[in-house]
Design a protein around this motif. Structure first.
Motif, short mmCIF file in Angstrom:
data_model
loop_
_atom_site.label_atom_id
_atom_site.label_comp_id
_atom_site.label_asym_id
_atom_site.label_seq_id
_atom_site.Cartn_x
_atom_site.Cartn_y
_atom_site.Cartn_z
N GLN A 148 -60.18 94.75 -9.64
CA GLN A 148 -60.28 94.03 -10.91
C GLN A 148 -59.79 92.59 -10.76
OE1 GLN A 148 -59.67 96.17 -14.87
NE2 GLN A 148 -58.28 97.24 -13.47
N ASP A 149 -58.88 92.38 -9.85
CA ASP A 149 -58.37 91.02 -9.61
C ASP A 149 -59.34 90.22 -8.76
OD1 ASP A 149 -56.28 88.96 -9.72
OD2 ASP A 149 -56.05 89.40 -7.58
N ASP A 150 -59.96 90.87 -7.75
CA ASP A 150 -60.89 90.17 -6.87
C ASP A 150 -61.85 91.19 -6.24
OD1 ASP A 150 -62.26 88.62 -5.05
OD2 ASP A 150 -60.51 88.10 -3.84
N ALA A 151 -63.04 91.29 -6.81
CA ALA A 151 -64.03 92.25 -6.31
C ALA A 151 -64.67 91.79 -5.01
CB ALA A 151 -65.11 92.49 -7.36
N THR A 152 -64.36 90.58 -4.56
CA THR A 152 -64.93 90.09 -3.30
C THR A 152 -64.03 90.38 -2.11
OG1 THR A 152 -63.94 87.87 -3.45
CG2 THR A 152 -66.10 88.20 -4.51
N VAL A 153 -62.89 91.02 -2.34
CA VAL A 153 -61.99 91.35 -1.24
C VAL A 153 -62.74 92.23 -0.24
CG1 VAL A 153 -60.97 93.38 -2.37
CG2 VAL A 153 -59.65 92.14 -0.67
N SER A 154 -62.56 91.95 1.04
CA SER A 154 -63.26 92.74 2.05
C SER A 154 -62.72 94.16 2.10
CB SER A 154 -63.10 92.08 3.43
OG SER A 154 -61.76 92.21 3.87
N ILE A 155 -63.56 95.06 2.57
CA ILE A 155 -63.12 96.46 2.73
C ILE A 155 -61.93 96.51 3.68
CG2 ILE A 155 -63.78 98.73 3.63
CD1 ILE A 155 -64.99 98.22 0.95
N ALA A 156 -61.96 95.70 4.73
CA ALA A 156 -60.86 95.69 5.70
C ALA A 156 -59.55 95.31 5.03
CB ALA A 156 -61.18 94.73 6.84
N GLU A 157 -59.57 94.25 4.23
CA GLU A 157 -58.34 93.82 3.56
C GLU A 157 -57.90 94.83 2.51
OE1 GLU A 157 -56.59 90.32 0.67
OE2 GLU A 157 -58.37 89.86 1.88
N LEU A 158 -58.85 95.34 1.74
CA LEU A 158 -58.53 96.34 0.72
C LEU A 158 -57.91 97.58 1.37
CD1 LEU A 158 -58.61 97.22 -2.25
CD2 LEU A 158 -60.94 98.01 -1.86
N PRO B 227 -62.45 105.71 4.80
CA PRO B 227 -61.96 106.42 3.61
C PRO B 227 -61.82 105.51 2.39
CG PRO B 227 -60.62 106.98 5.51
CD PRO B 227 -61.53 105.88 5.94
N CYS B 228 -61.46 104.26 2.62
CA CYS B 228 -61.35 103.31 1.51
C CYS B 228 -62.73 103.08 0.88
CB CYS B 228 -60.75 102.00 2.01
SG CYS B 228 -60.47 100.80 0.70
N TRP B 229 -63.73 102.84 1.71
CA TRP B 229 -65.10 102.63 1.23
C TRP B 229 -65.60 103.87 0.48
CZ3 TRP B 229 -69.79 105.01 2.41
CH2 TRP B 229 -70.92 104.36 1.93
N LYS B 230 -65.30 105.07 1.00
CA LYS B 230 -65.73 106.30 0.35
C LYS B 230 -65.07 106.45 -1.03
CE LYS B 230 -67.11 108.96 4.37
NZ LYS B 230 -66.86 110.12 5.24
N ARG B 231 -63.83 106.02 -1.14
CA ARG B 231 -63.14 106.09 -2.43
C ARG B 231 -63.80 105.14 -3.44
NH1 ARG B 231 -57.61 107.98 -3.07
NH2 ARG B 231 -56.99 109.18 -1.24
N ILE B 232 -64.18 103.95 -2.98
CA ILE B 232 -64.86 103.01 -3.87
C ILE B 232 -66.18 103.60 -4.33
CG2 ILE B 232 -66.00 100.75 -3.99
CD1 ILE B 232 -63.84 99.75 -2.00
N GLN B 233 -66.93 104.19 -3.41
CA GLN B 233 -68.21 104.82 -3.77
C GLN B 233 -67.99 105.93 -4.81
OE1 GLN B 233 -71.23 103.64 -2.57
NE2 GLN B 233 -69.85 102.05 -1.85
N LYS B 234 -66.94 106.71 -4.63
CA LYS B 234 -66.64 107.80 -5.57
C LYS B 234 -66.23 107.24 -6.94
CE LYS B 234 -64.07 112.10 -5.97
NZ LYS B 234 -63.06 112.99 -5.39
N LEU B 235 -65.44 106.16 -6.94
CA LEU B 235 -65.04 105.53 -8.20
C LEU B 235 -66.27 104.99 -8.94
CD1 LEU B 235 -61.79 103.73 -7.01
CD2 LEU B 235 -61.91 105.57 -8.72
#
Length: 155
Positions: free
Chosen positions: A13-23, A33-41
Motif C-alpha cells: 500500500q505504501d509502494d506497489a512498485t517495490v521489487s519482489i526481491a526487496e519485499l 513464497p513471497c510472490w505466491k502470497r501476493i498472488q493469493k492475496l
C-alpha cells in the motif's frame, strides 16, 4: 491471513512498485513464497488492483468539492439510473450511499469553479434531485489510500 500477509499488504500500500526481491527481504521470505502470497492475496480479493497515484494539482485539477445529495425517490429503478448516471461522470472520484440526513455523497474534482458549475448543471439536468449541497475544500490536510491493516487477533 497471517502476520506476513499483513506486512506485505502494508508495504504494498505504501509502494506497489517495490521489487519482489526487496519485499521478500523485508518480510523475511524467499522470493517465490513471497510472490505466491501476493498472488493469493490478489486471488482472495485483498489486493484489488495496483495503480499510480497522480497529483491532481499537476493536472490542473485544483478544486475538490464534496457534494451532498438528497432525493425524494428511493425506488430501485431511480437508484439504478442515478448510480449509472453519476458513475459515468469522470469528475466524480468517489460516490457513496449514506445513512442519516443525506442520501448520497460525492467527491468531485475539477479545475475550477466554472468547471464545477458546468458539472453541477449536468448533474441536476440528468436526474431529479430534492437537494444538492456543495462544500468546497480549501486545503487538503491529509489524503491517503492506505488502509491500516489490523494486527492479528490475540489468542
Amino acid at each position: 491471513m497471517d502476520a506476513i500477509d499483513r506486512k506485505i499488504l502494508t508495504i504494498l500500500q505504501d509502494d506497489a512498485t517495490v521489487s519482489i526481491a526487496e519485499l521478500a527481504e523485508r518480510v523475511h521470505l524467499s522470493q517465490t513464497p513471497c510472490w505466491k502470497r501476493i498472488q493469493k492475496l490478489e486471488a482472495n480479493g485483498f489486493i484489488v488492483r495496483r495503480v499510480a497515484l497522480v497529483s491532481p494539482e499537476k493536472l490542473g485539477l485544483g478544486l475538490t468539492v464534496f457534494v451532498s445529495i438528497e432525493t425524494s425517490d428511493h425506488s430501485r429503478e431511480w437508484l439504478g439510473k442515478f448510480a449509472e448516471t453519476v458513475s459515468a461522470l469522470p469528475e466524480v472520484m468517489e460516490f457513496y450511499r449514506m445513512a442519516g440526513d443525506v442520501d448520497y455523497m460525492l467527491r468531485v474534482v475539477v479545475t475550477d469553479m466554472a468547471a464545477y458549475d458546468t458539472f453541477y448543471k449536468r448533474l441536476i439536468e440528468a436526474i431529479p434531485l430534492k437537494n444538492v449541497t456543495s462544500r468546497f475544500a480549501m486545503e487538503r490536510i491529509k489524503s491517503t489510500t492506505a488502509y491500516q491493516v489490523p494486527a492479528l487477533p490475540k489468542p
